[in-house]
Design a protein around this motif. Sequence first.
Motif, PDB file in Angstrom:
ATOM      1  N   GLU B  38       0.858  -1.185   0.000  1.00  0.00           N
ATOM      2  CA  GLU B  38       0.000   0.000   0.000  1.00  0.00           C
ATOM      3  C   GLU B  38       0.891   1.231   0.000  1.00  0.00           C
ATOM      4  OE1 GLU B  38      -2.320  -0.276   3.631  1.00  0.00           O
ATOM      5  OE2 GLU B  38      -0.612   0.317   4.847  1.00  0.00           O
ATOM      6  N   GLY B  39       0.251   2.369  -0.268  1.00  0.00           N
ATOM      7  CA  GLY B  39       1.001   3.627  -0.335  1.00  0.00           C
ATOM      8  C   GLY B  39       0.371   4.519  -1.372  1.00  0.00           C
ATOM      9  N   HIS B  40       0.900   5.721  -1.506  1.00  0.00           N
ATOM     10  CA  HIS B  40       0.346   6.676  -2.457  1.00  0.00           C
ATOM     11  C   HIS B  40       1.356   6.897  -3.570  1.00  0.00           C
ATOM     12  CE1 HIS B  40      -1.980   7.472   1.225  1.00  0.00           C
ATOM     13  NE2 HIS B  40      -2.907   8.020   0.471  1.00  0.00           N
ATOM     14  N   GLN B  41       1.089   6.298  -4.727  1.00  0.00           N
ATOM     15  CA  GLN B  41       2.045   6.390  -5.835  1.00  0.00           C
ATOM     16  C   GLN B  41       1.896   7.695  -6.626  1.00  0.00           C
ATOM     17  OE1 GLN B  41      -0.147   3.861  -5.464  1.00  0.00           O
ATOM     18  NE2 GLN B  41      -1.646   4.003  -7.111  1.00  0.00           N
ATOM     19  N   HIS B  80       1.335  12.478   2.093  1.00  0.00           N
ATOM     20  CA  HIS B  80       0.932  11.120   1.705  1.00  0.00           C
ATOM     21  C   HIS B  80       1.843  10.595   0.600  1.00  0.00           C
ATOM     22  CE1 HIS B  80      -1.449  14.019  -0.649  1.00  0.00           C
ATOM     23  NE2 HIS B  80      -1.359  13.173  -1.641  1.00  0.00           N
ATOM     24  N   GLY B  81       2.473  11.505  -0.141  1.00  0.00           N
ATOM     25  CA  GLY B  81       3.415  11.072  -1.175  1.00  0.00           C
ATOM     26  C   GLY B  81       4.803  10.812  -0.605  1.00  0.00           C
ATOM     27  N   SER B  82       4.849  10.276   0.603  1.00  0.00           N
ATOM     28  CA  SER B  82       6.107  10.168   1.349  1.00  0.00           C
ATOM     29  C   SER B  82       7.198   9.418   0.607  1.00  0.00           C
ATOM     30  CB  SER B  82       5.849   9.503   2.706  1.00  0.00           C
ATOM     31  OG  SER B  82       5.208   8.257   2.529  1.00  0.00           O
ATOM     32  N   MET B  83       6.820   8.473  -0.255  1.00  0.00           N
ATOM     33  CA  MET B  83       7.861   7.710  -0.961  1.00  0.00           C
ATOM     34  C   MET B  83       8.678   8.601  -1.891  1.00  0.00           C
ATOM     35  SD  MET B  83       8.874   4.769  -0.151  1.00  0.00           S
ATOM     36  CE  MET B  83      10.040   4.880  -1.496  1.00  0.00           C
ATOM     37  N   LEU B  84       8.128   9.738  -2.305  1.00  0.00           N
ATOM     38  CA  LEU B  84       8.952  10.678  -3.069  1.00  0.00           C
ATOM     39  C   LEU B  84      10.143  11.101  -2.222  1.00  0.00           C
ATOM     40  CD1 LEU B  84       9.336  12.598  -5.561  1.00  0.00           C
ATOM     41  CD2 LEU B  84       8.117  14.329  -4.235  1.00  0.00           C
ATOM     42  N   LEU B  85       9.861  11.461  -0.985  1.00  0.00           N
ATOM     43  CA  LEU B  85      10.918  11.948  -0.092  1.00  0.00           C
ATOM     44  C   LEU B  85      11.908  10.833   0.235  1.00  0.00           C
ATOM     45  CD1 LEU B  85      11.948  14.354   1.560  1.00  0.00           C
ATOM     46  CD2 LEU B  85      10.478  13.591   3.435  1.00  0.00           C
ATOM     47  N   TYR B  86      11.413   9.653   0.548  1.00  0.00           N
ATOM     48  CA  TYR B  86      12.326   8.562   0.936  1.00  0.00           C
ATOM     49  C   TYR B  86      13.219   8.160  -0.234  1.00  0.00           C
ATOM     50  CZ  TYR B  86       8.811   8.332   4.647  1.00  0.00           C
ATOM     51  OH  TYR B  86       7.931   8.651   5.656  1.00  0.00           O
ATOM     52  N   GLY B 114       4.434   5.870   7.029  1.00  0.00           N
ATOM     53  CA  GLY B 114       3.368   6.158   6.066  1.00  0.00           C
ATOM     54  C   GLY B 114       3.365   7.620   5.629  1.00  0.00           C
ATOM     55  N   HIS B 115       3.466   8.494   6.585  1.00  0.00           N
ATOM     56  CA  HIS B 115       3.692   9.909   6.299  1.00  0.00           C
ATOM     57  C   HIS B 115       5.050  10.281   6.888  1.00  0.00           C
ATOM     58  CE1 HIS B 115      -0.712   9.807   5.741  1.00  0.00           C
ATOM     59  NE2 HIS B 115      -0.524  10.826   4.938  1.00  0.00           N
ATOM     60  N   PRO B 116       5.707  11.295   6.349  1.00  0.00           N
ATOM     61  CA  PRO B 116       7.020  11.663   6.889  1.00  0.00           C
ATOM     62  C   PRO B 116       6.913  12.038   8.363  1.00  0.00           C
ATOM     63  CG  PRO B 116       6.612  12.776   4.787  1.00  0.00           C
ATOM     64  CD  PRO B 116       5.318  12.137   5.200  1.00  0.00           C
ATOM     65  N   GLU B 125      12.783  16.769   7.418  1.00  0.00           N
ATOM     66  CA  GLU B 125      12.857  18.027   8.164  1.00  0.00           C
ATOM     67  C   GLU B 125      11.708  18.209   9.134  1.00  0.00           C
ATOM     68  OE1 GLU B 125      15.243  20.033   8.287  1.00  0.00           O
ATOM     69  OE2 GLU B 125      16.435  19.784   6.480  1.00  0.00           O
ATOM     70  N   ILE B 126      10.544  17.632   8.784  1.00  0.00           N
ATOM     71  CA  ILE B 126       9.355  17.935   9.587  1.00  0.00           C
ATOM     72  C   ILE B 126       8.282  16.902   9.276  1.00  0.00           C
ATOM     73  CG2 ILE B 126       8.251  19.522   7.919  1.00  0.00           C
ATOM     74  CD1 ILE B 126       7.891  21.375  10.551  1.00  0.00           C
ATOM     75  N   THR B 127       7.449  16.648  10.264  1.00  0.00           N
ATOM     76  CA  THR B 127       6.326  15.732  10.088  1.00  0.00           C
ATOM     77  C   THR B 127       5.243  16.427   9.263  1.00  0.00           C
ATOM     78  OG1 THR B 127       6.791  14.666  12.201  1.00  0.00           O
ATOM     79  CG2 THR B 127       4.556  14.410  11.328  1.00  0.00           C
ATOM     80  N   THR B 128       4.750  15.743   8.261  1.00  0.00           N
ATOM     81  CA  THR B 128       3.684  16.314   7.439  1.00  0.00           C
ATOM     82  C   THR B 128       2.654  15.236   7.129  1.00  0.00           C
ATOM     83  OG1 THR B 128       4.996  15.838   5.455  1.00  0.00           O
ATOM     84  CG2 THR B 128       5.079  18.098   6.296  1.00  0.00           C
ATOM     85  N   GLY B 129       1.571  15.647   6.603  1.00  0.00           N
ATOM     86  CA  GLY B 129       0.552  14.680   6.215  1.00  0.00           C
ATOM     87  C   GLY B 129      -0.844  15.227   6.394  1.00  0.00           C
ATOM     88  N   LEU B 130      -1.088  15.927   7.487  1.00  0.00           N
ATOM     89  CA  LEU B 130      -2.366  16.622   7.580  1.00  0.00           C
ATOM     90  C   LEU B 130      -2.247  17.822   6.649  1.00  0.00           C
ATOM     91  CD1 LEU B 130      -3.477  16.480  11.304  1.00  0.00           C
ATOM     92  CD2 LEU B 130      -3.956  14.922   9.439  1.00  0.00           C
TER      93      LEU B 130
END
Lengths: 667, 667
Positions: B38-41, B80-86, B114-116, B125-130
Motif C-alpha cells: 500500500e502507499g500513495h504512488q 501522503h506522497g512520502s515515498m517521493l521523499l524517501y 506512512g507519512h514523513p 525536516e518535519i512531520t507532514t501529512g495533515l
Amino acid sequence: MIPDTELPIPANGPGADVQAMADAIRFLALDSILNAGEGHQGVPLGMAEIAATLYARHLKANPKDPLWPDRDRVVLSNGHGSMLLYALLHLAGYDHVTVDALKSFRKLYSVCAGHPEIEQEAGIEITTGLLGQGIACAVGMAVAEQRLAAEFGAGLVDHRTWAFVGDGCLQEGIGQEAISLAGHLRLGKLTFLWDDNHITDDGDTALSISEDVPERFRAAGWHVQAVDGHDIGAIDVAMRMAMLDPRPSIIACRTVIARGIPRLQGKRGGHSAPLVPGDADEARVARGWHHPPFEVPAAVRADWARAMTRGAAAQAAWTERLATHPQAAAFRRWKAGALPEDWDGIVARLTREVATAEPHPTIAASGEICDALAGHLPETLVLCADLEAPTDHKRSRAAFTSAERAGSYVHCGVREHLMGAMADGIAAHGGLRPINVTYLAFADYERPAMRMAALMGLPALFVFSHDSIGVGSNGPTHQPVEILASFRAMPNMRVFRPADAVETAEAWAIALETRDGPSLLALSKQPAEQVRSPGAANLTRRGAYVLSEPGCRRDLTLIATGTEVGLAMRAQRALAGQGIGAAVVSMPCWELFEAQEPEYREAVLGTAPRIAIEAALSFGWDRWLRPADRFIGMQGFGASARADVLYDHFGLTEASIVATAHGLLGR
Amino acid sequence: MIPDTELPIPANGPGADVQAMADAIRFLALDSILNAGEGHQGVPLGMAEIAATLYARHLKANPKDPLWPDRDRVVLSNGHGSMLLYALLHLAGYDHVTVDALKSFRKLYSVCAGHPEIEQEAGIEITTGLLGQGIACAVGMAVAEQRLAAEFGAGLVDHRTWAFVGDGCLQEGIGQEAISLAGHLRLGKLTFLWDDNHITDDGDTALSISEDVPERFRAAGWHVQAVDGHDIGAIDVAMRMAMLDPRPSIIACRTVIARGIPRLQGKRGGHSAPLVPGDADEARVARGWHHPPFEVPAAVRADWARAMTRGAAAQAAWTERLATHPQAAAFRRWKAGALPEDWDGIVARLTREVATAEPHPTIAASGEICDALAGHLPETLVLCADLEAPTDHKRSRAAFTSAERAGSYVHCGVREHLMGAMADGIAAHGGLRPINVTYLAFADYERPAMRMAALMGLPALFVFSHDSIGVGSNGPTHQPVEILASFRAMPNMRVFRPADAVETAEAWAIALETRDGPSLLALSKQPAEQVRSPGAANLTRRGAYVLSEPGCRRDLTLIATGTEVGLAMRAQRALAGQGIGAAVVSMPCWELFEAQEPEYREAVLGTAPRIAIEAALSFGWDRWLRPADRFIGMQGFGASARADVLYDHFGLTEASIVATAHGLLGR
C-alpha cells in the motif's frame, strides 16, 4: 447604471431618508456602548450606511414574523460589531429588541450579548464572533436555500443571504475556504458586504496583509464591486447589481471606522477604544443629530417601519402560495425538522439490514444507513471533505453542484473547517439536516465550528471514520488518540463510538431524533466484530449497558467502546474458560450514560473490579474507574504500521486483557 | 531565458542525466509501495522530474551532515506522497535511508513511515501529512531563515525553503493563510512546487475547485510561473527564475499523476489505488527502465552523488567562515537551543520584577517576562494574531516585516492556524524559540498545529490570554470552558494555568528549559491575586504543591488553578475563622504533577476531603478527586456579562466554597 425596471426588487419610494435611518443606527449603537461602558463602536458606526441601505431598499424580512422561512438571512460575521445588528433589529421592529434591551447590552442574559448569540425570534440568525465562522455559515445558508429551492421551487424558497464581513474574516483560513467554495458552487444569492476600513485590532491592515482582496475574490469566480461605504446611492446600486449577477458578490465598501466620532474615526482606537460621554456629544454635533440618547425621531421611525412593509407584503403573497402548494405538507415537515411517519419502523428495518454476521467497518455500516435514509429523509444533506471513496457516504446521492441544486451530497474539497461551519449554517437556516463526513484526525480542523454547533444547540451530525490506531500505517498524524476525550470534554456534544453496525444504526437514530444539539460518531476503518443482534430496544439510548453477563457471578467488569467491545467479548470467553466471570459493558456514549439515574449507572458498572479498554488515552476515564481499576489503551501517540500490528504493539489484545484481569484479581 | 552567468547557483555539468535520476525515484517509489502492499504512488511518480531537477541542479544540502544549519529546507507538504521523499533521501545518500529502510516502508518504526515523521538526521525536516500544515510550517522556516540572516549575516545564514505542494494543501484554509502572509512578508527564498495534477482523492479537482490558483497567488504578491512538470529543462529554468525573484515563488507544475503506470496515470486511481506487480512491469516497459526492483544503475547513482557534492562544497566554505566569524559563539548557542549563562539568575531577577503585591493579570505578567527576555534571549521570536494591545507581548520588540528582518515580533494577522504551524516550522528549523500569543478561545483554531508540535516534540511556547469566563461580556464564544481539558488530554503538551505572576514566571522558565515538547500557558485577562512571593524554589516544577497549610490539622484540601487559587486562599481564611483547617494546593500543571512520585502526590493531595475549584468544566478532574470529593466550576458554556458578575452567577465564589466545605464536612 441599469434602469429600475430591470431590477429584481424595486427600491422604496424616494421619500425615505436613508441617511437619517443610518444615523439612527449610529447613535443607538453609540448610546448603547456608552451605556454599557464597553463595546466595539468601529463596525456599527462604520457600516451604518451599508446596513441602512440594505434594510431600507433590499432586505426581504418581516420583523413581525421573524421565523418566516423565506426571509433573507443576515449574518454579522464581524460579530464584535454586534451593536450594528441590535440597532438594526430594534429599528426594524423586532419585538425582542426593545430600547430596554439595548440598554442591557453586554449584561447577563440580555438578548444584546457581547457577540450575537443565536435567537431567531429576535432576528439574530446565528451566533458569530470567532472570526471567519460567520461567512462560512453564510455559505451553508446559501447552499441550503438553493437545495430547498430545487426541491420546492422558487415560489416557496427564494431568498438571499447577506453577510457583514470584516478584515479578520477574510484573513482567517476558514474565510478563504468559504470564498473558494462559494465561487465554485456559484452561490449567486450570497452577498458579502465588506467593511473595508483598513484597520484591525493591531492598527493599519498593512501590518499584516498586502494582498489584493478584490483580485483574490475574482480569482475565485466572484462578482466584485467597490464603493464608498458611506455613499448610500452607490451602495444601493451595487446591491442591485449583486442581485442581478449569477455569481456570489462581494461589495468592497470603503469605510471610515467609527465614523462620526471626531476623536476616533479612521483610527486604530476606532475599533474598540473606551468611549467617553464627550464622544457622543461631539458626534452629535459632527453628524447634526440633535436627539437625546436612545431617542429616534418619529419621521425616522416611520421610514424604518415603511421599509419593513416590503417583507410583510412578500410574506403575505408567499403564505397564499404555500396554501395551495402541492408540496406544502413536505415543506412543513422539512421545515419543522420532524421525522417521517413510521420513523421507528424505518430505523428497525435499516438496523436489520446493516446488521451482518461478518465483521464490518462501522464507517461502512454508517454509509449504508446514510444511503438508506436518502429516500426516507431527503432533507439530509451530506457534506464530505474529499474523502468520498474511503468514507463511502455518497452512494446513490447526486452531487450538489453549480449546475445541479437537487443533489444531496456536497463535495466540499479539502476544506474541513468550512464544512463544519456550513453544517452550522445549514442547521441554523432550517429545513435540512446536515451530515458532515471526514476522518476523525481532521476533527481538529473542524473543531471551532463544531464548538459553535454545540454552543448554539444545532442538530448537526458529524460522522468521522478512522477513529483510532485502526487507521494503520498512515501513522500518528492520522491516528486520533486524544480526540475522543477532547470532544467528550465539550459541553452539549454527544460523542458516540459504536461497537458494531447495530450500535451505529442506534447512534444514527438518536442523532437524528436530537433537535437540541450536535452529535459526533467516531467510526472504524477496520472491521468491527458484530456484538449485537437487531430487534431489541435501542440500547445505545442509555449510553452504556451490560452487553453480556457472565455465566454465573460477576468477578470482573470489562468496559469498552467501539471496536474494543469485540475484543472484550473475546476476552470474556477466554476468562470464562478459566473460571472467571466477566461482564462486558458497551459504553457507546458517555454523555447519555451520565444522564441516567445513579442506580442504573451503578447496576451497569457493578461493584466488581473494572477494566476499561479503549484504543485511546485514558484521559477522562477516571470518571468510570476507581483507583484500583485498570485501563488498557494508548499511552501516547500512535505509530505507522498495519492496524493489527499496532493493536498488538500497544497491548490492545485479548491476552493483555486476560493478564490484566489476573493481576487485578490476584490470580 | 536568462544567461547562466546571471544565475545565483550554477547548474551542474551537462553530464548528469536528470531524467534517469528522476526515473530512479519513480521506480524506487513504485517498488517500495508494491513491497509494502500500500502507499500513495500519485505524488512520487508525478513529481519525480521536479524533485530530481531540484536535487540535481539547485538544492543546497549535504547528506553526509544532514544537520548542517545552513542547508536548504525541503518540506513535503503533500505528505501522503512520502515515498517521493524517501526515494530522494536514499538516492541523495542519507545514511539512514538504506534500501532496507525503503523495504520497510509503512512498517513499525521504519524511518520510512506512512507519512514523513520528523527525523532530521535522516533528512526528514518535519512531520507532514495533515494537509496544509507543511506549507504553513515552510512559511515559518522561511521566516526563521530571514530572522537569523539578519542577526548573523548571509555568510552564516543563506538558504532556501522548498515545499512540495498538492491541491489539498492549497484548498485548506491554513494553506490560504500561508499564501497571504508569505506574500505580505515577501519571503523571497520560499518556493512552492505545486503538483498541479488535476486530481484529488474524490477525482477531478473540478469537483471541488474552480478558482484560478495562479491568480490567487498573484493577488497575494507571489511570483508565479507555470511549467510542464515533466520537462526538466523548463523546471530548471523556473527554479532559477524563482531564486532570482524577490517575492515568494510558486511553480505550477502541470503533471500527470502516477506517471509511468499505464493503467493509472492521469486517473483518479493514480492517487493511491492498490498496485499489482504487473503495474511495475508495464511501467518498466513504458519508461524503458530495465533494472530489477530496488536496483539503481551505477551511472545514475554517480550522477546523484555528484549532484550532492555541491552542498558538501558549500558546507566546507561555510565552516571556514564560521571559524572566524565574530558571532560564532552566539550562533552556536542559538543553534543549540542552549539557554544563556546565568539563566537561573536571570529567572530569579525577572520573577522578582514581575511579582507585585497588587492583583495583576497573569497575561500582563507574561508580557513583562517576555519583554525582559527579549534582551537575554534574543533568539525568542514572538508571533501574535492581531491581538497586540490586549495581550501586550510586543513592547520593546520591533516588528519583523518585509523591509526589516531584525525584528522579533511577527504581526501574523487574524491567522491563528498558520501562526501555530509557523511556530512548528520555526522550532523545526532551529536557532530560534517561537512564542505564539493569542486568546485561549482561538486555541481551537491553532489546535491541529499544536498537536503537530506535541507529536514532533518541538519546543514551542503557546501563550494564551482570556483563559476563562474571566473574559467577561465578550461572551461564550470567547470563553474557554472545555479548552483546558482538551489540551490536558493531548500527549506531550504541558498545560500551565498559573495562579499569579510568580507562577507565570516559573511556567515560562520551565517552558524555555523544555527541549522535547511544547508548552501551553493559559493566562488571565482579569487581575489575579498574588499568592506567592518570589525567592523560593520553582514550585511549579512539581506541577502541584501545598501553597498554604492550615494553622493546625488539615480538615479539607482546596485544589485550584489560575485565578481560582486566590479565591481558594480567601476561602481558606474564611474557613479558618470558623475553625476549619483547609490546605490550599495550587496545581498549575497536571502533567508535571502526574510525573511526580506517588508519595509526593499523596502528600500534596492529602487524605482529607477535597474541593477542586477551576473556572472550567470538571472533565478530567476525576483524576484528582474521589467520588465523595467536590468540584466547583462550570457546568456548560459561559455567558455575556462582566467577569465579576459571571463568577457570582456560576457560583465561583468564596461563599460557595465555604458552603460546599460545610456540606462536605457535615457542618
